[in-house]
Scaffold this motif. Structure first.
Motif, PDB file in Angstrom:
ATOM      1  N   PRO B  53       3.152  -0.430   4.213  1.00 35.13           N
ATOM      2  CA  PRO B  53       4.324  -1.320   4.223  1.00 35.13           C
ATOM      3  C   PRO B  53       5.532  -0.595   4.801  1.00 35.13           C
ATOM      4  O   PRO B  53       5.782   0.567   4.448  1.00 35.13           O
ATOM      5  N   GLY B  54       6.246  -1.266   5.675  1.00 36.42           N
ATOM      6  CA  GLY B  54       7.471  -0.702   6.215  1.00 36.42           C
ATOM      7  C   GLY B  54       7.278   0.279   7.348  1.00 36.42           C
ATOM      8  O   GLY B  54       8.255   0.776   7.891  1.00 36.42           O
ATOM      9  N   GLU B  55       6.043   0.546   7.726  1.00 33.01           N
ATOM     10  CA  GLU B  55       5.801   1.482   8.818  1.00 33.01           C
ATOM     11  C   GLU B  55       6.112   0.831  10.163  1.00 33.01           C
ATOM     12  O   GLU B  55       5.945  -0.375  10.336  1.00 33.01           O
ATOM     13  N   LEU B 198      16.432  -3.063  17.915  1.00 29.62           N
ATOM     14  CA  LEU B 198      15.242  -3.345  17.118  1.00 29.62           C
ATOM     15  C   LEU B 198      15.143  -2.370  15.940  1.00 29.62           C
ATOM     16  O   LEU B 198      14.839  -2.776  14.818  1.00 29.62           O
ATOM     17  N   LEU B 199      15.456  -1.094  16.196  1.00 29.82           N
ATOM     18  CA  LEU B 199      15.367  -0.106  15.118  1.00 29.82           C
ATOM     19  C   LEU B 199      16.342  -0.423  13.994  1.00 29.82           C
ATOM     20  O   LEU B 199      16.006  -0.312  12.815  1.00 29.82           O
ATOM     21  N   SER B 200      17.549  -0.856  14.357  1.00 28.39           N
ATOM     22  CA  SER B 200      18.494  -1.132  13.271  1.00 28.39           C
ATOM     23  C   SER B 200      18.110  -2.397  12.513  1.00 28.39           C
ATOM     24  O   SER B 200      18.285  -2.480  11.300  1.00 28.39           O
ATOM     25  N   ILE B 201      17.553  -3.365  13.232  1.00 27.02           N
ATOM     26  CA  ILE B 201      17.069  -4.571  12.545  1.00 27.02           C
ATOM     27  C   ILE B 201      15.924  -4.206  11.598  1.00 27.02           C
ATOM     28  O   ILE B 201      15.877  -4.628  10.448  1.00 27.02           O
ATOM     29  N   TRP B 202      15.022  -3.383  12.106  1.00 29.00           N
ATOM     30  CA  TRP B 202      13.849  -2.983  11.318  1.00 29.00           C
ATOM     31  C   TRP B 202      14.281  -2.269  10.044  1.00 29.00           C
ATOM     32  O   TRP B 202      13.763  -2.514   8.960  1.00 29.00           O
ATOM     33  N   SER B 203      15.274  -1.368  10.162  1.00 36.13           N
ATOM     34  CA  SER B 203      15.684  -0.625   8.970  1.00 36.13           C
ATOM     35  C   SER B 203      16.360  -1.553   7.968  1.00 36.13           C
ATOM     36  O   SER B 203      16.279  -1.338   6.766  1.00 36.13           O
ATOM     37  N   GLU B 204      16.983  -2.612   8.472  1.00 43.41           N
ATOM     38  CA  GLU B 204      17.606  -3.533   7.532  1.00 43.41           C
ATOM     39  C   GLU B 204      16.591  -4.419   6.819  1.00 43.41           C
ATOM     40  O   GLU B 204      16.723  -4.736   5.650  1.00 43.41           O
ATOM     41  N   PHE B 205      15.552  -4.816   7.545  1.00 43.05           N
ATOM     42  CA  PHE B 205      14.597  -5.781   6.997  1.00 43.05           C
ATOM     43  C   PHE B 205      13.463  -5.153   6.202  1.00 43.05           C
ATOM     44  O   PHE B 205      12.722  -5.865   5.537  1.00 43.05           O
ATOM     45  N   ASN B 206      13.309  -3.830   6.292  1.00 49.46           N
ATOM     46  CA  ASN B 206      12.246  -3.162   5.535  1.00 49.46           C
ATOM     47  C   ASN B 206      10.873  -3.731   5.807  1.00 49.46           C
ATOM     48  O   ASN B 206      10.093  -3.942   4.865  1.00 49.46           O
TER      49      ASN B 206
END
Ligand SMILES: Nc1ncnc2c1ncn2[C@@H]1O[C@H](COP(=O)(O)OP(=O)(O)OP(=O)(O)O)[C@@H](O)[C@H]1O
Ligand SMILES: [Mg+2]
Lengths: 309, 282
Positions: B53-55, B198-206
């Protein structure tokens, strides 16, 4: 008169005419026509043309001038009974047709003919839309339905509406129903085939996107397939409208006591030639109007396309 | 462009907290073949994977090696011929909104406005118009396109359209985001910007991201793990952990660790491409 005529060819025709000497069956005297067509000063024509070009652009003006020249030719061809492959001897002149048209406008029966035709078109066309879009979508989305329906299309589509008339009369209880049936058939096939084409053109990636966003089959149909097919369906509706007029007239000419097709054919039977042309022009006008109405009807659904350009 | 951080309560509530993260993908001996008889094509050779999860996973491989096919089996568009795909313990049997998908080609609905595109998932899930428009606004702000809500996709540039595509998939608050060469059609400059976004979105959405690419730089810059696939029939031949610090900025591309990883990837890819080339010429 030959002396004042601006066009040397016109005067040439006139000279031949005095030798041929056909009867002039025009209602108006030559004197009146002179005032209408020939007594106009060339310079004045030039001035009118130039203001028209300036106001409405070259192409629009060219269309108008071209139409005027066509009417002018028609006028002279009938006036001098031109018989060169096409025989103009029995063809009514534009002025006679105009007079007949005005006379018909004052006659209630004329409107009934138009109304009856419009009613038949609307009923046949609406049924064609319902069945055509349904069949087209079914075939486009399901191989099985396609296998079931397509053979009928292959067999029936090449049969022109006229060929259906005897069968239609046998099939339906009233003459009215059989004419509407023929109108319906005319519109049906272009609508089915264009709907099918439009549905098949739906990009698979959009269907996939909708599926992964959680849309059900019905939602995919409503939000993806139908809007994607609409431009093609719209084209089918426009073609279908044209063919359904064509079919309607075939039906009305052969049977029925009302309708603009009947009116036109009846004018021929009664040797009332100007009314033939009135009927034809009304048919043309109604056809154009209804095709325009179809495109107007489609416009709100296709607004996204115009925004795109 | 900076990605804005969203503070809507409703938005925060829908993102799973760190501890109970979803998006565990198990690929268990999956093999995928297309066609029958002489036209049979083996696209994916028996592959097993475990994605936490989260990878952030990048699937890297030469063209035609079966990356899309493997991704599509997670999405549910393709049913494996053997083995199975499980997401959070459940067998994948078809596409579902928990697994968002972003495509390489433009896949926005051309007849819907940007807002309507973004809110499509919530709408078909039965949300009211006002809920939909508030979700649309949230995501429009997130991708920095608040002014474009009423435009149609064709009025936007390729990069903008792809941002909308990402927002549309995220508007369902999926646990997995599947991306098939989403930036493949963009120019280099836009691409870099999109990767950071995309990276910042990803870190926000977990959430778990599986990102398909054939660009080595893109894979190393984005991923926690780069999975290198062999030439057709595809299978994972290398599983490289990317231990570069986060948040990552483009400057990282000059660091030694980055260079070493990139070289590793390139070596695998080159060997595979050569093998594929020889295979084709046989
Ligand atoms: N629906 C299908 N039917 C038959 N063969 C298919 C199908 N989808 C993919 N293939 C084949 O499977 C193999 C892998 O295709 P896939 O699209 O997964 O490759 P890819 O790695 O995504 O390539 P690219 O980088 O070009 O997108 C190819 O040989 C392809 O021809
Ligand atoms: Mg691919």
């Amino acid at each position: 008169m030959s002396g004042t005529s601006a066009d040397p060819e016109l005067s040439a025709i006139e000279e031949t005419k005095t030798i041929d000497d056909g009867p002039d069956n025009s209602p108006t005297t030559p004197e009146e026509k002179k005032t209408f067509f020939e007594k106009i000063d060339l310079a004045q024509i030039g001035l009118v043309l130039m203001t028209m070009v300036r106001k409405h652009g070259l192409n629009f003006s060219a269309s108008i001038v071209s139409l005027m020249l066509g009417i002018l030719f028609w006028h002279y061809a009938t006036k001098y009974n031109l018989n060169f492959y096409i025989n103009f001897e029995n063809i009514p002149s534009p002025l006679k047709v105009w007079a007949a048209f005005l006379a018909q406008l004052a006659d209630t029966e004329f409107y009934i003919h138009i109304a009856v035709s419009m009613k038949r078109i609307i009923i046949g066309y609406v049924f064609a839309i319902l069945l055509g879009v349904l069949a087209g979508v079914l075939m486009g989305r399901s191989r099985f339905s396609r296998a079931m329906i397509y053979p009928y299309i292959e067999v029936l589509r090449p049969i022109p509406a006229v060929a259906w008339i005897p069968m239609a009369i046998l099939m339906w209880p009233t003459e009215e129903a059989s004419i509407i049936y023929i109108t319906f058939l005319g519109a049906l096939f272009p609508i089915i085939l264009n709907t099918l084409h439009g549905v098949e053109q739906t990009p698979e990636v959009l269907v996939r996107a909708a599926r992964s966003l959680g849309a059900s089959r019905l939602q995919i149909f409503w939000h993806v397939i139908l809007p994607s097919a609409l431009p093609s369906i719209g084209a089918g509706l426009a073609i279908g409208m044209g063919v359904s007029w064509f079919s309607l007239l075939a039906g009305e000419i052969i049977s029925g006591q009302y309708g603009i097709g009947y009116f036109t054919w009846n004018a021929y039977s009664l040797i009332n030639y100007p009314d033939i042309v009135v009927g034809m022009l009304v048919i043309g006008g109604l056809g154009t109007l209804s095709t325009y109405a179809v495109s107007l009807m489609m416009r709100p659904f296709l607004s996204w396309q115009r925004r795109a350009r | 462009m900076e990605t804005q951080i969203i503070t809507f309560e409703s938005h925060k509530n829908k993102i799973a907290p760190e501890k109970e993260r979803l998006g565990h993908i198990e690929i268990d001996k999956v093999g995928i073949t297309f066609g029958h008889g002489s036209e049979k094509v083996e696209a994916v050779k028996e592959t097993s994977l475990d994605i936490q999860p989260g990878e952030f996973i990048c699937l890297l491989g030469p063209s035609g090696c079966g990356k899309s096919t493997l991704l599509n089996s997670i999405a549910g568009y393709v049913t494996p011929s053997s083995g199975e795909v499980l997401v959070d313990g459940e067998l994948v049997e078809g596409p579902a909104p928990e697994r968002g998908m972003v495509f390489q080609q433009y896949s926005l609905f051309p007849w819907k406005t940007i807002s309507e595109n973004i809110a499509f998932g919530p709408k078909v899930a039965g949300n009211t118009e006002s809920e939909c428009s508030s979700i649309a606004n949230t995501f429009l702000a997130m991708i920095g396109l608040s002014k474009y809500g009423n435009k149609y996709p064709s009025e936007l540039s390729g990069g903008m359209q792809q941002r909308v595509g990402i927002a549309r998939a995220l508007a369902n608050y999926p646990s997995v985001l599947l991306m098939d060469e989403p930036f493949g059609a963009l120019d280099a400059q836009t691409r870099l910007m999109m990767q950071e976004n995309l990276l910042s979105i990803w870190s926000e959405f977990n959430i778990t991201v599986v990102f398909v690419t054939h660009d080595v730089d893109e894979a190393v810059f984005l991923a926690d793990r780069v999975l290198v696939m062999s030439a057709s029939p595809g299978s994972v031949i290398a599983d490289l952990k990317v231990n570069l610090p986060r948040p990552r900025a483009p400057e990282i591309a000059t660091s030694d660790d980055y260079m070493a990883l990139k070289k590793q990837c390139l070596d695998h890819i080159r060997a595979e491409s050569l093998r594929a080339f020889e295979q084709q010429n046989k």
